[in-house]
Write a protein that holds these residues in place. Structure first.
Motif, mmCIF file in Angstrom:
data_model
loop_
_atom_site.group_PDB
_atom_site.id
_atom_site.type_symbol
_atom_site.label_atom_id
_atom_site.label_comp_id
_atom_site.label_asym_id
_atom_site.label_seq_id
_atom_site.Cartn_x
_atom_site.Cartn_y
_atom_site.Cartn_z
ATOM 1 N N ARG A 358 0.834 -1.195 0.000
ATOM 2 C CA ARG A 358 0.000 0.000 0.000
ATOM 3 C C ARG A 358 0.876 1.254 0.000
ATOM 4 N N GLU A 359 1.909 1.263 0.848
ATOM 5 C CA GLU A 359 2.800 2.422 0.876
ATOM 6 C C GLU A 359 3.624 2.515 -0.401
ATOM 7 N N LEU A 360 4.138 1.373 -0.874
ATOM 8 C CA LEU A 360 4.981 1.370 -2.066
ATOM 9 C C LEU A 360 4.207 1.824 -3.303
ATOM 10 N N LYS A 361 2.964 1.372 -3.422
ATOM 11 C CA LYS A 361 2.178 1.706 -4.615
ATOM 12 C C LYS A 361 1.519 3.078 -4.499
ATOM 13 N N HIS A 362 0.752 3.279 -3.453
ATOM 14 C CA HIS A 362 -0.051 4.498 -3.365
ATOM 15 C C HIS A 362 0.756 5.698 -2.884
ATOM 16 N N GLY A 363 1.761 5.452 -2.043
ATOM 17 C CA GLY A 363 2.529 6.564 -1.518
ATOM 18 C C GLY A 363 3.785 6.880 -2.288
ATOM 19 N N LEU A 364 4.421 5.836 -2.873
ATOM 20 C CA LEU A 364 5.749 6.019 -3.463
ATOM 21 C C LEU A 364 5.821 5.667 -4.943
ATOM 22 N N GLY A 365 4.706 5.317 -5.557
ATOM 23 C CA GLY A 365 4.674 5.154 -7.005
ATOM 24 C C GLY A 365 5.337 3.915 -7.552
ATOM 25 N N LEU A 366 5.294 2.816 -6.796
ATOM 26 C CA LEU A 366 5.919 1.585 -7.278
ATOM 27 C C LEU A 366 5.404 1.187 -8.652
ATOM 28 N N ASP A 367 4.095 1.314 -8.875
ATOM 29 C CA ASP A 367 3.505 0.877 -10.143
ATOM 30 C C ASP A 367 3.286 2.029 -11.116
ATOM 31 N N HIS A 368 3.968 3.158 -10.914
ATOM 32 C CA HIS A 368 3.804 4.309 -11.805
ATOM 33 C C HIS A 368 4.893 4.381 -12.876
ATOM 34 N N PHE A 369 5.817 3.445 -12.886
ATOM 35 C CA PHE A 369 6.908 3.483 -13.856
ATOM 36 C C PHE A 369 6.362 3.295 -15.272
ATOM 37 N N GLU A 370 6.784 4.159 -16.177
ATOM 38 C CA GLU A 370 6.260 4.128 -17.545
ATOM 39 C C GLU A 370 7.294 3.667 -18.568
ATOM 40 N N GLY A 371 8.481 3.277 -18.113
ATOM 41 C CA GLY A 371 9.484 2.749 -19.038
ATOM 42 C C GLY A 371 9.165 1.317 -19.443
ATOM 43 N N ARG A 372 9.950 0.799 -20.379
ATOM 44 C CA ARG A 372 9.660 -0.532 -20.921
ATOM 45 C C ARG A 372 10.788 -1.540 -20.740
ATOM 46 N N THR A 373 11.941 -1.102 -20.228
ATOM 47 C CA THR A 373 13.114 -1.971 -20.260
ATOM 48 C C THR A 373 13.342 -2.679 -18.933
ATOM 49 N N TRP A 374 14.104 -3.757 -19.027
ATOM 50 C CA TRP A 374 14.540 -4.529 -17.856
ATOM 51 C C TRP A 374 15.332 -3.642 -16.901
ATOM 52 N N ARG A 375 16.295 -2.912 -17.442
ATOM 53 C CA ARG A 375 17.131 -2.050 -16.611
ATOM 54 C C ARG A 375 16.294 -0.961 -15.955
ATOM 55 N N GLY A 376 15.431 -0.313 -16.715
ATOM 56 C CA GLY A 376 14.617 0.761 -16.161
ATOM 57 C C GLY A 376 13.708 0.276 -15.050
ATOM 58 N N TRP A 377 13.083 -0.884 -15.258
ATOM 59 C CA TRP A 377 12.189 -1.424 -14.222
ATOM 60 C C TRP A 377 12.962 -1.677 -12.933
ATOM 61 N N HIS A 378 14.124 -2.328 -13.034
ATOM 62 C CA HIS A 378 14.903 -2.638 -11.831
ATOM 63 C C HIS A 378 15.439 -1.380 -11.167
ATOM 64 N N HIS A 379 15.825 -0.378 -11.956
ATOM 65 C CA HIS A 379 16.259 0.883 -11.363
ATOM 66 C C HIS A 379 15.122 1.542 -10.588
ATOM 67 N N HIS A 380 13.948 1.615 -11.202
ATOM 68 C CA HIS A 380 12.808 2.254 -10.541
ATOM 69 C C HIS A 380 12.448 1.527 -9.248
ATOM 70 N N VAL A 381 12.366 0.208 -9.289
ATOM 71 C CA VAL A 381 11.998 -0.560 -8.104
ATOM 72 C C VAL A 381 13.043 -0.374 -7.000
ATOM 73 N N THR A 382 14.306 -0.323 -7.371
ATOM 74 C CA THR A 382 15.360 -0.100 -6.384
ATOM 75 C C THR A 382 15.220 1.271 -5.735
ATOM 76 N N LEU A 383 14.910 2.288 -6.530
ATOM 77 C CA LEU A 383 14.744 3.642 -5.998
ATOM 78 C C LEU A 383 13.514 3.742 -5.096
ATOM 79 N N VAL A 384 12.428 3.086 -5.468
ATOM 80 C CA VAL A 384 11.234 3.069 -4.615
ATOM 81 C C VAL A 384 11.546 2.361 -3.295
ATOM 82 N N THR A 385 12.291 1.251 -3.373
ATOM 83 C CA THR A 385 12.691 0.536 -2.158
ATOM 84 C C THR A 385 13.549 1.421 -1.270
ATOM 85 N N ALA A 386 14.466 2.182 -1.888
ATOM 86 C CA ALA A 386 15.306 3.101 -1.123
ATOM 87 C C ALA A 386 14.457 4.165 -0.434
#
Length: 404
Positions: A358-386
């Motif tokens: 709930r916090e990751l998605k609604h508060g921090l935009g976990l599922d808001h990433f609009e890129g398409r690549t493997w690298r971009g997805w992992h970078h975004h998820v790592t930044l949200v985790t941070a």
């Protein structure tokens, strides 16, 4: 957020120390501020517009094209969180991201938990450190369906590395546990829902790794009662000896629970509407089936050396209403002598993950990433985790004060 910039800069300097370039670390700090600021969308364009130092092109480059390695960053986050949270359990789970189109890495028509039905989505497997009061993801892996791993052109467009092959979600979870172990992080007890617990091979793999677990299972799984003993036929003198076998057939967990009858009321935590409690029973069972049989034979010295005895495991059963059917089953490698209150708390600890998502998605935009690549997805998820790690560490630090 401006009042927290000094603390955030120190946090970024520590967890992003493996990122070699100063400008990359600066954009990492900028991206984290964008994730934590108010705003409905946490994708790059609206975040760049809200940030006083935002630069859409630079943030796009940092997340989608820059070659910085996300694994050392996740490792340092995991080390900090395990030290601060002191988790009672590691929870394995997966989360889905509904998507339009088919170009985003890993997107396929599959079951989408966010929508409760089959839909176009990405699915990621995660491991979380959790107590009743704090939790945070430690590591992630994106699930790639076979239609992705077998399509070379699609892989190339999304930048999927050549060494990434098809793996089930249970195998991805085991790989994550192995990677965390490689970072010298030890799982206290593994907790998972039925999607993982019903896999006998998954449970056996946890045991092979020396990991204790409390995992949900299905009522239709079969087992013998604890008191069942195999029969060894007399040797006739010709050919190999007849293997010992149980004379009674295994029955479902529902049948074993129905014959138990001794349920106790247990409270496991305080909820928003008072104490959360239900009725539970603990049984000892001997899980049956081909995989359980094969593992017992291997541990017993081989096909003909094995004494035929299936190992004992602990079954926790929940039956909220004495007049109704049980509503939950969990198998554990912990002893049946473990206090029932502890077993119930561990089994129910998965609720913290819903708080995380709930916090990751609604508060921090976990599922808001609009890129398409493997690298971009992992970078975004790592930044949200941070970002969530930073907030979690502040919540746990009695000296931390959020500026007015």
């Amino acid at each position: 957020m401006e009042g927290l910039r000094r603390d955030l800069a120190g946090f970024v300097g520590e967890v992003f120390a493996s990122v070699p370039r100063r400008d990359q670390r600066r954009w990492g700090e900028c991206y984290l501020r964008g994730l934590m600021l108010d705003g409905r969308r946490k994708s790059i364009q609206p975040m760049a517009a809200r940030l006083p130092d935002g630069n859409m092109q630079a943030l796009q480059q940092f997340v989608n094209q820059s070659p910085w390695d996300w694994l050392p960053v996740r490792q340092r986050i995991a080390e900090r969180l395990v030290e601060a949270v002191r988790p009672e359990v590691w929870v394995i789970d997966d989360v889905s991201f509904p998507k339009c189109g088919t170009a985003s890495v890993g997107v396929a028509r599959q079951y989408c938990g966010a929508l409760g039905k089959r839909a176009n989505c990405q699915v990621a497997v995660s491991v979380h450190a959790a107590t009743d009061t704090a939790s945070c993801p430690l590591d992630w892996q994106l699930y790639l369906p076979e239609e992705w791993t077998s399509d070379a052109a699609r892989r190339r467009r999304a930048g999927v590395p050549d060494d990434v092959t098809y793996a089930t979600k249970t195998q991805l979870a085991l790989d994550l546990l192995d990677r965390l172990a490689g970072w010298d992080l030890a799982a206290p007890i593994v907790v998972a829902d039925c999607g993982y617990g019903r896999s006998v091979s998954f449970r056996l793999a946890l045991e092979d790794r020396g990991l204790d677990y409390v995992v949900a299972v299905e009522a239709k799984e079969v087992a013998h009662a604890a008191g069942a003993r195999p029969h060894q036929p007399a040797y006739g003198g010709l050919g190999p000896p007849t293997l010992p076998r149980y004379r009674t057939r295994p029955v479902t967990l529902a049948e074993l629970a129905a014959g138990h009858g001794v349920f106790s009321e247990v409270s496991w935590r305080q909820g928003s509407k008072g104490s959360m409690c239900s009725r539970f029973a603990v049984l000892e069972i001997r899980p049956a089936g081909k995989q359980s049989l094969r593992q017992a034979q291997e541990q017993g010295g081989g096909h003909y050396a094995w004494d035929g005895v299936l190992p004992l495991r602990t079954l926790l059963v929940e039956q909220a209403d004495a007049t109704a059917e049980p509503t939950g089953y969990w198998i554990s490698s912990l002893s049946a002598a473990t206090p029932i209150e502890r077993l119930v708390r561990l089994a129910k600890m998965r609720w913290r993950i819903e708080h995380d998502y709930r916090e990751l998605k609604h508060g921090l935009g976990l599922d808001h990433f609009e890129g398409r690549t493997w690298r971009g997805w992992h970078h975004h998820v790592t930044l949200v985790t941070a970002a969530q790690a930073f907030l979690t560490l502040r919540r746990l630090d009695p000296k931390a004060r959020t500026p007015a």
